[in-house]
Design a protein around this motif. Structure first.
Motif, PDB file in Angstrom:
ATOM      1  N   VAL A 127       0.840  -1.203   0.000  1.00  0.00           N
ATOM      2  CA  VAL A 127       0.000   0.000   0.000  1.00  0.00           C
ATOM      3  C   VAL A 127       0.868   1.244   0.000  1.00  0.00           C
ATOM      4  CG1 VAL A 127      -1.757   1.279   1.273  1.00  0.00           C
ATOM      5  CG2 VAL A 127      -1.867  -1.231   1.175  1.00  0.00           C
ATOM      6  N   MET A 128       1.891   1.271   0.850  1.00  0.00           N
ATOM      7  CA  MET A 128       2.735   2.460   0.925  1.00  0.00           C
ATOM      8  C   MET A 128       3.574   2.627  -0.333  1.00  0.00           C
ATOM      9  SD  MET A 128       5.157   3.810   4.019  1.00  0.00           S
ATOM     10  CE  MET A 128       5.537   5.576   4.084  1.00  0.00           C
ATOM     11  N   ALA A 129       4.029   1.529  -0.926  1.00  0.00           N
ATOM     12  CA  ALA A 129       4.798   1.634  -2.160  1.00  0.00           C
ATOM     13  C   ALA A 129       3.981   2.327  -3.250  1.00  0.00           C
ATOM     14  CB  ALA A 129       5.235   0.245  -2.628  1.00  0.00           C
ATOM     15  N   ALA A 130       2.707   1.967  -3.336  1.00  0.00           N
ATOM     16  CA  ALA A 130       1.839   2.602  -4.322  1.00  0.00           C
ATOM     17  C   ALA A 130       1.618   4.075  -4.004  1.00  0.00           C
ATOM     18  CB  ALA A 130       0.500   1.869  -4.382  1.00  0.00           C
ATOM     19  N   ASP A 131       1.633   4.434  -2.718  1.00  0.00           N
ATOM     20  CA  ASP A 131       1.447   5.833  -2.326  1.00  0.00           C
ATOM     21  C   ASP A 131       2.702   6.669  -2.547  1.00  0.00           C
ATOM     22  OD1 ASP A 131      -1.207   5.505  -1.531  1.00  0.00           O
ATOM     23  OD2 ASP A 131      -0.648   4.930   0.512  1.00  0.00           O
ATOM     24  N   LEU A 132       3.880   6.060  -2.411  1.00  0.00           N
ATOM     25  CA  LEU A 132       5.129   6.799  -2.587  1.00  0.00           C
ATOM     26  C   LEU A 132       5.445   7.050  -4.055  1.00  0.00           C
ATOM     27  CD1 LEU A 132       7.402   5.013   0.055  1.00  0.00           C
ATOM     28  CD2 LEU A 132       6.457   7.318   0.216  1.00  0.00           C
ATOM     29  N   ALA A 133       5.049   6.139  -4.918  1.00  0.00           N
ATOM     30  CA  ALA A 133       5.460   6.199  -6.320  1.00  0.00           C
ATOM     31  C   ALA A 133       5.097   7.509  -7.024  1.00  0.00           C
ATOM     32  CB  ALA A 133       4.883   5.003  -7.074  1.00  0.00           C
ATOM     33  N   PRO A 134       3.903   8.095  -6.810  1.00  0.00           N
ATOM     34  CA  PRO A 134       3.568   9.333  -7.532  1.00  0.00           C
ATOM     35  C   PRO A 134       4.234  10.595  -6.966  1.00  0.00           C
ATOM     36  CG  PRO A 134       1.590   8.132  -6.793  1.00  0.00           C
ATOM     37  CD  PRO A 134       2.749   7.596  -6.038  1.00  0.00           C
ATOM     38  N   LEU A 135       4.872  10.506  -5.807  1.00  0.00           N
ATOM     39  CA  LEU A 135       5.430  11.689  -5.167  1.00  0.00           C
ATOM     40  C   LEU A 135       6.711  12.135  -5.869  1.00  0.00           C
ATOM     41  CD1 LEU A 135       4.964  10.699  -1.395  1.00  0.00           C
ATOM     42  CD2 LEU A 135       3.402  11.967  -2.881  1.00  0.00           C
ATOM     43  N   PRO A 136       7.096  13.404  -5.704  1.00  0.00           N
ATOM     44  CA  PRO A 136       8.362  13.868  -6.292  1.00  0.00           C
ATOM     45  C   PRO A 136       9.521  13.004  -5.817  1.00  0.00           C
ATOM     46  CG  PRO A 136       7.082  15.720  -5.465  1.00  0.00           C
ATOM     47  CD  PRO A 136       6.381  14.474  -4.992  1.00  0.00           C
ATOM     48  N   SER A 137      10.455  12.713  -6.735  1.00  0.00           N
ATOM     49  CA  SER A 137      11.565  11.816  -6.431  1.00  0.00           C
ATOM     50  C   SER A 137      12.892  12.542  -6.563  1.00  0.00           C
ATOM     51  CB  SER A 137      11.549  10.613  -7.381  1.00  0.00           C
ATOM     52  OG  SER A 137      12.734   9.850  -7.255  1.00  0.00           O
ATOM     53  N   SER A 138      13.789  12.289  -5.617  1.00  0.00           N
ATOM     54  CA  SER A 138      15.129  12.868  -5.687  1.00  0.00           C
ATOM     55  C   SER A 138      15.937  12.278  -6.833  1.00  0.00           C
ATOM     56  CB  SER A 138      15.872  12.613  -4.368  1.00  0.00           C
ATOM     57  OG  SER A 138      16.187  11.228  -4.231  1.00  0.00           O
ATOM     58  N   GLY A 139      15.600  11.061  -7.229  1.00  0.00           N
ATOM     59  CA  GLY A 139      16.375  10.383  -8.252  1.00  0.00           C
ATOM     60  C   GLY A 139      17.686   9.826  -7.758  1.00  0.00           C
ATOM     61  N   LEU A 140      17.978   9.965  -6.474  1.00  0.00           N
ATOM     62  CA  LEU A 140      19.220   9.449  -5.899  1.00  0.00           C
ATOM     63  C   LEU A 140      18.968   8.010  -5.465  1.00  0.00           C
ATOM     64  CD1 LEU A 140      20.323  12.571  -3.814  1.00  0.00           C
ATOM     65  CD2 LEU A 140      21.070  11.879  -6.104  1.00  0.00           C
ATOM     66  N   GLN A 141      19.524   7.082  -6.219  1.00  0.00           N
ATOM     67  CA  GLN A 141      19.210   5.673  -6.061  1.00  0.00           C
ATOM     68  C   GLN A 141      20.109   4.991  -5.027  1.00  0.00           C
ATOM     69  OE1 GLN A 141      16.899   3.663  -8.583  1.00  0.00           O
ATOM     70  NE2 GLN A 141      16.090   5.696  -8.180  1.00  0.00           N
ATOM     71  N   VAL A 142      19.491   4.089  -4.257  1.00  0.00           N
ATOM     72  CA  VAL A 142      20.200   3.188  -3.358  1.00  0.00           C
ATOM     73  C   VAL A 142      19.544   1.822  -3.488  1.00  0.00           C
ATOM     74  CG1 VAL A 142      20.736   5.039  -1.704  1.00  0.00           C
ATOM     75  CG2 VAL A 142      18.669   3.641  -1.380  1.00  0.00           C
ATOM     76  N   GLN A 143      20.159   0.829  -2.870  1.00  0.00           N
ATOM     77  CA  GLN A 143      19.483  -0.460  -2.725  1.00  0.00           C
ATOM     78  C   GLN A 143      18.551  -0.320  -1.526  1.00  0.00           C
ATOM     79  OE1 GLN A 143      19.884  -3.044  -4.815  1.00  0.00           O
ATOM     80  NE2 GLN A 143      18.302  -4.267  -3.809  1.00  0.00           N
ATOM     81  N   LEU A 144      17.265  -0.246  -1.787  1.00  0.00           N
ATOM     82  CA  LEU A 144      16.290  -0.056  -0.720  1.00  0.00           C
ATOM     83  C   LEU A 144      16.078  -1.334   0.068  1.00  0.00           C
ATOM     84  CD1 LEU A 144      13.596   1.912  -2.769  1.00  0.00           C
ATOM     85  CD2 LEU A 144      15.080   2.877  -0.998  1.00  0.00           C
ATOM     86  N   CYS A 145      15.862  -1.188   1.366  1.00  0.00           N
ATOM     87  CA  CYS A 145      15.340  -2.296   2.159  1.00  0.00           C
ATOM     88  C   CYS A 145      13.955  -2.639   1.637  1.00  0.00           C
ATOM     89  CB  CYS A 145      15.290  -1.903   3.639  1.00  0.00           C
ATOM     90  SG  CYS A 145      14.214  -2.938   4.651  1.00  0.00           S
ATOM     91  N   GLY A 146      13.142  -1.614   1.387  1.00  0.00           N
ATOM     92  CA  GLY A 146      11.812  -1.803   0.836  1.00  0.00           C
ATOM     93  C   GLY A 146      10.723  -1.927   1.880  1.00  0.00           C
ATOM     94  N   ASP A 147      11.107  -2.209   3.119  1.00  0.00           N
ATOM     95  CA  ASP A 147      10.126  -2.327   4.206  1.00  0.00           C
ATOM     96  C   ASP A 147      10.798  -1.899   5.502  1.00  0.00           C
ATOM     97  OD1 ASP A 147       7.783  -2.815   5.554  1.00  0.00           O
ATOM     98  OD2 ASP A 147       8.034  -4.987   5.635  1.00  0.00           O
TER      99      ASP A 147
END
Length: 469
Positions: free
Chosen positions: A81-101
């Motif tokens: 649910v939160m992943a779907a909510d975060l996706a449309p928000l402005p993104s820094s574009g600074l990539q890391v390997q996310l934990c994801g949870d």
């Protein structure tokens, strides 16, 4: 798996810092404080139902029952649910390997292969490359939700979140000035954590840490063996506790499960091939004697998870492994990133990239099930000096300290996989990002409460069935 730092790693530090500052143009730090559910937001219950469609049907009501217990428990199971909510928000574009949870319960004391206690992230089911702020936002909102559950005031909630994010930002600035090898070798061992608490003159915190460390050291494979097994006419076997622990023999009573043992033995054989040669040699000292299906966690309930009992020289030489089904990360539909030939391998590779110390038996495999479907699994030891934090038992001061530990730990994970120079430059030396995340966390905690109520309403209307176990 592509390294998230591929673009910036080869640049001089000044250019990497400039890259980080330029990211503020596409996502100003203050923009991270905004959250409002859009009109086209996915139905949160529908998202959970779609996940449940791939899980063991008999166990899905247990998942819903656990998520209904409180907004914090709902949050733990609602990464999709939160992943779907975060996706449309402005993104820094600074990539890391996310934990994801990266919620607070996924940070804990663990054993290193050298038998030292370290504080680290413990859950990588959703790991995937993505914008660094997604992890920070999930952690920040989790602390507000935990603080609300403890009855903290809004001021105390915000203080906890800002302590977490400030620790993340300040430690990232430290990593920005460190050699790459020093970042890779950095650990938060129990002694380091104890020194931090001593510096804060938090007597209660130091006492809690000592108790947690002592308890973690008792959570060995031997204790798990004593707790989860029993002596039978055939020798040591896994003790049943249905539906939470169901031995394979009980499942085989169902004709539809008749080939299950063959399937699981192929799981072990395939897994062994993914281990390093010396660890594969060690595994050969053990023989598989029993298996059981186990219900784990909150968000994971209903995924196929097996406990494997192996014995070495005799019944006093056990090895307990956990084989857990790995599905596509909840982040995958929103990142547009690479796809993986094995989701278990995705989990293991991500864990090795961002965790400072990993289980020596960590590996993965693929199994074709009785229904003809191929499923991926990752495998690790069951228990091994794990000390689990209990945010619901912490007062405001202690929760803020725990938030600092988690924020600093997350920064270390991101510094290993991302570009700490660019990240530090983006975050800056002031508290603008900290204040923005405190605002976001409050707004998202409100949304989480509404989603929790939506699940409760779905249960009342018989849209879903929940079981309290």
């Amino acid at each position: 798996m592509t390294t998230p730092t591929a673009f910036t790693a080869s640049l001089p530090p000044a250019e990497r810092a400039a890259y980080g500052r330029k990211a503020r143009e596409r996502a100003p730090r203050s923009c991270h404080g905004w959250y409002e559910a859009g009109q086209r937001r996915d139905d949160p219950v529908g998202l959970l139902e779609r996940q449940s469609g791939e899980r063991v049907p008999a166990l899905v009501p247990i998942r819903y029952g656990r998520m209904l217990e409180s907004p914090f428990r709902f949050y733990r199971g609602a990464a999709a649910v939160m992943a779907a909510d975060l996706a449309p928000l402005p993104s820094s574009g600074l990539q890391v390997q996310l934990c994801g949870d990266a919620h607070p319960m996924n940070f804990r004391l663990l054993a290193s292969p050298e038998r030292r206690l370290v504080f680290d992230i413990n859950d990588f089911d959703e790991t995937l490359p993505g914008p660094f702020e997604w992890d920070v936002k999930r952690l920040a909102a989790g602390f507000v939700i935990a603080a609300r559950a403890n009855g903290f005031s809004a001021k105390e909630q915000n203080r906890t979140v800002r302590a977490c994010v400030r620790a993340y930002r300040e430690r990232m600035r430290e990593f920005a000035g460190m050699p790459a090898l020093d970042i890779w070798y950095a650990q938060d061992d129990a002694d380091h954590v104890g020194q931090l608490l001593a510096a804060e003159a938090e007597e209660e915190a130091g006492h809690r840490l000592r108790d947690a460390a002592a308890k973690a050291r008792t959570r060995t494979h031997s204790r798990a063996f004593a707790k989860l097994t029993r002596v039978t006419a055939e020798g040591r076997r896994i003790a049943p506790d249905p539906p939470l622990i169901t031995p394979l023999g009980d499942l085989l009573a169902d004709p539809s499960e008749a080939r299950r043992e063959e399937e699981l033995r192929s799981l072990v054989n395939g897994y062994a091939r993914t281990l390093q040669p010396e660890r594969r040699h060690l595994l050969r000292h053990y023989r598989l004697v029993d298996m059981a299906r186990k219900v784990v966690g909150v968000g994971s309930v209903g995924t196929r998870c097996w406990v494997l009992l192996l014995l070495g020289r005799d019944d006093d030489d056990p090895l307990l492994l956990q084989a857990k089904e790995a599905s596509e990360s909840v982040l995958a539909p929103h990142t547009g990133g690479e796809r993986h030939d094995n989701q278990g391998r995705r989990v293991v590779t991500g864990q090795r990239l961002i965790q400072t110390t990993s289980d020596i038996f960590l590996g993965w495999t693929h199994v074709t099930g009785l229904d003809g479907k191929g499923r991926d699994f990752y495998v690790r030891q069951l228990w091994d000096w794990k000390g689990i934090a209990r945010p619901e038992t912490m007062g405001p001061g202690l929760l803020s300290l725990f938030a600092r530990l988690c924020g600093a730990c997350l920064a270390r994970a991101h510094a290993r996989s991302g570009d700490p120079v660019a990240l530090a430059a983006y975050l800056g030396g002031g508290d603008r990002f900290d204040r923005a995340l405190a605002e976001f966390a409050q707004s998202y905690a409100d949304q989480n409460e509404r989603d929790h109520e939506a699940l409760a309403a779905a249960c009342r209307s018989d849209r879903i069935t929940a079981a309290r176990l």
